[in-house]
Design a protein around this motif. Structure first.
Motif, short mmCIF file in Angstrom:
data_model
loop_
_atom_site.label_atom_id
_atom_site.label_comp_id
_atom_site.label_asym_id
_atom_site.label_seq_id
_atom_site.Cartn_x
_atom_site.Cartn_y
_atom_site.Cartn_z
N ASP A 1 8.04 11.96 -1.12
CA ASP A 1 6.98 10.95 -1.13
C ASP A 1 6.65 10.50 0.29
O ASP A 1 7.52 10.45 1.18
N LEU A 2 5.39 10.13 0.50
CA LEU A 2 4.93 9.66 1.81
C LEU A 2 5.54 8.31 2.17
O LEU A 2 5.62 7.40 1.32
N VAL A 3 5.93 8.18 3.44
CA VAL A 3 6.46 6.92 3.97
C VAL A 3 5.81 6.68 5.33
O VAL A 3 5.69 7.61 6.16
N TRP A 4 5.40 5.46 5.59
CA TRP A 4 4.78 5.07 6.86
C TRP A 4 5.87 4.89 7.90
O TRP A 4 6.82 4.12 7.69
N ASP B 1 -3.05 18.29 -2.44
CA ASP B 1 -2.68 16.98 -2.97
C ASP B 1 -2.11 16.09 -1.88
O ASP B 1 -2.50 14.91 -1.75
N MET B 2 -1.18 16.61 -1.08
CA MET B 2 -0.58 15.81 -0.02
C MET B 2 -1.59 15.48 1.07
O MET B 2 -1.62 14.37 1.61
N ALA B 3 -2.45 16.43 1.41
CA ALA B 3 -3.47 16.19 2.44
C ALA B 3 -4.43 15.09 2.00
O ALA B 3 -4.79 14.21 2.79
N GLU B 4 -4.84 15.11 0.74
CA GLU B 4 -5.75 14.08 0.27
C GLU B 4 -5.06 12.72 0.18
O GLU B 4 -5.67 11.68 0.48
N GLU B 5 -3.79 12.72 -0.18
CA GLU B 5 -3.04 11.46 -0.21
C GLU B 5 -2.92 10.89 1.21
O GLU B 5 -3.06 9.68 1.43
N LEU B 6 -2.65 11.77 2.17
CA LEU B 6 -2.56 11.35 3.56
C LEU B 6 -3.87 10.75 4.04
O LEU B 6 -3.90 9.69 4.69
N ARG B 7 -4.97 11.42 3.75
CA ARG B 7 -6.29 10.90 4.14
C ARG B 7 -6.57 9.56 3.48
O ARG B 7 -7.00 8.60 4.14
N ASP B 8 -6.31 9.46 2.18
CA ASP B 8 -6.66 8.25 1.45
C ASP B 8 -5.85 7.04 1.91
O ASP B 8 -6.39 5.94 2.07
N ILE B 9 -4.54 7.23 2.15
CA ILE B 9 -3.73 6.09 2.58
C ILE B 9 -4.07 5.69 4.01
O ILE B 9 -4.06 4.51 4.36
N THR B 10 -4.42 6.68 4.85
CA THR B 10 -4.85 6.36 6.21
C THR B 10 -6.07 5.46 6.20
O THR B 10 -6.11 4.43 6.91
N LEU B 11 -7.06 5.81 5.41
CA LEU B 11 -8.29 5.02 5.37
C LEU B 11 -8.08 3.68 4.68
O LEU B 11 -8.68 2.67 5.06
N ARG B 12 -7.18 3.63 3.70
CA ARG B 12 -6.89 2.34 3.06
C ARG B 12 -6.21 1.39 4.02
O ARG B 12 -6.59 0.21 4.14
N LEU B 13 -5.19 1.86 4.74
CA LEU B 13 -4.50 1.01 5.69
C LEU B 13 -5.46 0.52 6.78
O LEU B 13 -5.45 -0.67 7.14
N TYR B 14 -6.28 1.42 7.27
CA TYR B 14 -7.24 1.04 8.31
C TYR B 14 -8.21 -0.02 7.79
O TYR B 14 -8.45 -1.05 8.45
N ALA C 1 0.82 -1.21 0.00
CA ALA C 1 0.00 0.00 0.00
C ALA C 1 0.85 1.26 0.00
O ALA C 1 0.49 2.26 -0.63
N ILE C 2 1.98 1.22 0.72
CA ILE C 2 2.82 2.41 0.87
C ILE C 2 4.19 1.99 1.37
O ILE C 2 4.30 1.04 2.16
N PRO C 3 5.27 2.65 0.93
CA PRO C 3 6.59 2.35 1.49
C PRO C 3 6.62 2.65 2.99
O PRO C 3 5.90 3.51 3.48
#
Length: 295
Positions: free
Chosen positions: A221-224, A180-193, A73-75
């Motif tokens: 790029d976003l990293v967990w 763009d970054m805020a929406e990516e943050l929201r989307d990956i948060t909900l996907r991981l959950y 899902a994310i690095p």
């Protein structure tokens, strides 16, 4: 062997960067960190004086499990380096074995990314007050611990040790990070959950909510980072004991919070000592959560 109880690590061969509520962070070099997960426990943003035996090792194993399972899902922060690569002293390695990881050194975002699937905790208090959860309107008539119509992204600020996180509106995240970054943050948060909640539900655990932390790599790029879906960062409920309308039993530190609520304590330092029975039951709950989730 790592000690059964580790309240504070003492690594002298590496510079100490930070002692957080739970983790001690050391600098390996400009690109690499050593993160040690101790047995400290915080409640109401106060570090308690008593460690929970084995807790740091449980959190480390469980985080590593989720980082690996959700790697598509994310690095994430993890580096495939053994402790021997950064700690040459056998005594130092033994002190933190099983509870330390070598990770990438990244720039953390200034928000905690919280996903909520159920109406509980501060969200339930918000809803009782005005029908909203962190400013988001919800249908009327919901009960405590009800499942939400859809998981919600509710970001918060990141307080220093001893401070209190504060919920913020999504617009505040946009203002700080850009849309763009805020929406990516929201989307990956909900996907991981969502993906983790499905895995957990199949193993008899409801993940009511959880918090994630993310950083940026040199390319932006976003990293967990930090920890992944542990009993410290999540509310875990046994599915077979879940009943809407009341606060369910839990596999996480809510058990300790509930005990502390029975005391005459104003939730400021110093925190009270925990009875041996509470410490032992908390350790058992953490171990059971790990055993269920990793099977």
């Amino acid at each position: 062997m790592s000690p059964e109880r580790l309240y504070q690590s003492e690594i002298t061969s590496l510079p100490l960067l930070q002692r957080g509520k739970v983790r001690d962070v050391y600098a390996v070099d400009r690109e690499t960190l050593l993160v040690v997960t101790t047995d400290r426990l915080s409640a109401f943003d106060v570090i308690l004086p008593d460690p929970i035996p084995g807790k740091g090792a449980v959190l480390t194993r469980l985080s590593n499990f989720w980082f690996d399972r959700l790697a598509g899902a994310i690095p994430n922060q993890c580096l495939d380096l053994p402790l021997e690569a950064v700690l040459s002293d056998p005594e130092e390695r033994g002190q933190v074995a099983g509870r330390a990881v070598v990770v990438r050194r990244l720039a953390p975002l200034p928000f905690e990314a919280i996903a909520r699937g159920y109406l509980i905790g501060s969200g339930w208090k918000d809803y009782q007050a005005d029908g909203h959860l962190c400013g988001i309107p919800l249908p009327a008539g919901l009960r405590q611990a009800d499942r939400l119509p859809a998981p919600l992204f509710t970001p918060s600020t990141k307080a220093e040790v001893g401070g209190h996180d504060e919920n913020v509106a999504f617009d505040a995240v946009i203002g700080e990070l850009g849309r763009d970054m805020a929406e990516e943050l929201r989307d990956i948060t909900l996907r991981l959950y969502t993906e983790a909640a499905g895995h957990a539900r199949d193993r008899g655990i409801i993940i009511a909510d959880t918090k994630f932390e993310f950083g940026l790599d040199p390319a932006g790029d976003l990293v967990w980072i930090d920890e992944a879906l542990t009993p410290d960062s999540s509310r875990f409920w046994p599915a077979d004991a879940y009943r809407p309308g009341r606060s369910p039993p839990s596999f996480d530190k809510q058990f300790v919070r509930d005990y502390l609520e029975t005391l005459d304590w104003d939730k400021t330092p110093p925190a009270p000592r925990l009875p041996d029975g509470i410490i032992e039951q908390t350790a058992d709950k953490y171990r059971e959560a790990e055993q269920r989730l990793r099977r």
